[in-house]
Scaffold this motif. Structure first.
Motif, PDB file in Angstrom:
ATOM      1  N   UNK A  84       0.829  -1.193   0.000  1.00  0.00           N
ATOM      2  CA  UNK A  84       0.000   0.000   0.000  1.00  0.00           C
ATOM      3  C   UNK A  84       0.869   1.250   0.000  1.00  0.00           C
ATOM      4  N   UNK A  85       0.239   2.374   0.237  1.00  0.00           N
ATOM      5  CA  UNK A  85       0.948   3.660   0.197  1.00  0.00           C
ATOM      6  C   UNK A  85       2.068   3.710   1.229  1.00  0.00           C
ATOM      7  N   UNK A  86       1.785   3.269   2.464  1.00  0.00           N
ATOM      8  CA  UNK A  86       2.777   3.362   3.538  1.00  0.00           C
ATOM      9  C   UNK A  86       3.993   2.486   3.237  1.00  0.00           C
ATOM     10  N   UNK A  87       3.764   1.231   2.837  1.00  0.00           N
ATOM     11  CA  UNK A  87       4.883   0.337   2.543  1.00  0.00           C
ATOM     12  C   UNK A  87       5.683   0.823   1.338  1.00  0.00           C
ATOM     13  N   UNK A  88       4.979   1.372   0.348  1.00  0.00           N
ATOM     14  CA  UNK A  88       5.678   1.889  -0.830  1.00  0.00           C
ATOM     15  C   UNK A  88       6.618   3.019  -0.438  1.00  0.00           C
ATOM     16  N   UNK A  89       6.148   3.915   0.412  1.00  0.00           N
ATOM     17  CA  UNK A  89       6.986   5.030   0.864  1.00  0.00           C
ATOM     18  C   UNK A  89       8.151   4.522   1.703  1.00  0.00           C
TER      19      UNK A  89
END
Length: 236
Positions: A84-89
């Motif tokens: 998701x967004x958090x893991x991608x960042x």
């Protein structure tokens, strides 16, 4: 080790957290290191399998460098199930941190009279890029770096690399010496005809202005070529 097991099904020495605690981070594989940072996987797929997919994706891309984790954008990462967004960042920040740490380590031994130390310093920053980028390194009378600038992005050729703009930058910094540095996304640092022509053109312009071109270094995949050492500058 069966990576399709859940973490609870694995014996303690197989679990990345426990393995790290017992044997140290150096005992972990690349997949295990990334799995620790991911923390969780998805239903039917643990963090080890998710890490494997990210590090060794089966994308059908012929050029393996295009699938390197450091090349991925946030949007591309988020297309992977379980990211998701958090893991991608978090992954993007991890890649940037590893790049900066590699530069910091190489920087301690950086000597602008030695092509190998220059290549080591810029290697992690440039070898994963999908397009060619050319940097201008500007040095003072003691061959100390006083500035660097990205002067071209895309295929390197004489129309994109303007000696006029290049030397305007160098003159503004009061540079005495300059070094050109660019990458080959293919991973092969062998100079092209355009690379050689650009080098000679910049060298000739520098001789008129009194700013010496010391080298043109081409970065490949963990390898490099110094056009000075290859004799293209006439001072090797």
């Amino acid at each position: 080790m069966n990576q399709n097991k859940t973490m609870k099904d694995m014996i303690a020495d197989e679990r990345p957290y426990e393995k790290c605690e017992r044997f140290g981070a150096g005992s972990l594989t690349d997949i295990e290191l990334l799995a620790v940072l991911l923390r969780t996987g998805t239903k039917g797929e643990n963090s080890l399998e998710l890490a494997r997919k990210l590090l060794y994706p089966d994308t059908g891309v012929q050029n393996k460098d295009e699938t390197h984790l450091q090349n991925w954008t946030k949007e591309e990462l988020m297309k992977v199930q379980g990211i998701g967004r958090v893991k991608a960042i978090q992954i993007l920040c991890l890649c940037e941190l590893s790049k900066r740490m590699a530069q910091l380590s190489a920087g301690k031994e950086l000597d602008f009279s030695k092509p190998d130390t220059i290549a080591d310093y810029y290697m992690e920053d440039m070898r994963h890029r999908r397009q060619e980028h050319m940097k201008l390194l500007m040095l003072n009378t003691r061959s100390k770096l006083i500035g660097e600038s990205e002067i071209s992005k895309g295929t390197i050729n004489m129309s994109l690399v303007s000696p006029r703009e290049l030397f305007v930058e160098a003159l503004m910094k009061n540079a005495v010496y300059i070094i050109l540095l660019h990458n080959h996304p293919s991973g092969d640092p062998s100079p092209s005809r355009a690379d050689i022509l650009v080098t000679r053109r910049v060298k000739e312009a520098g001789e008129i202005l009194g700013i010496e071109l010391l080298d043109h270094i081409i970065i490949g995949d963990n390898c490099y070529v110094s056009l000075a050492l290859e004799g293209y500058l006439g001072n090797a």
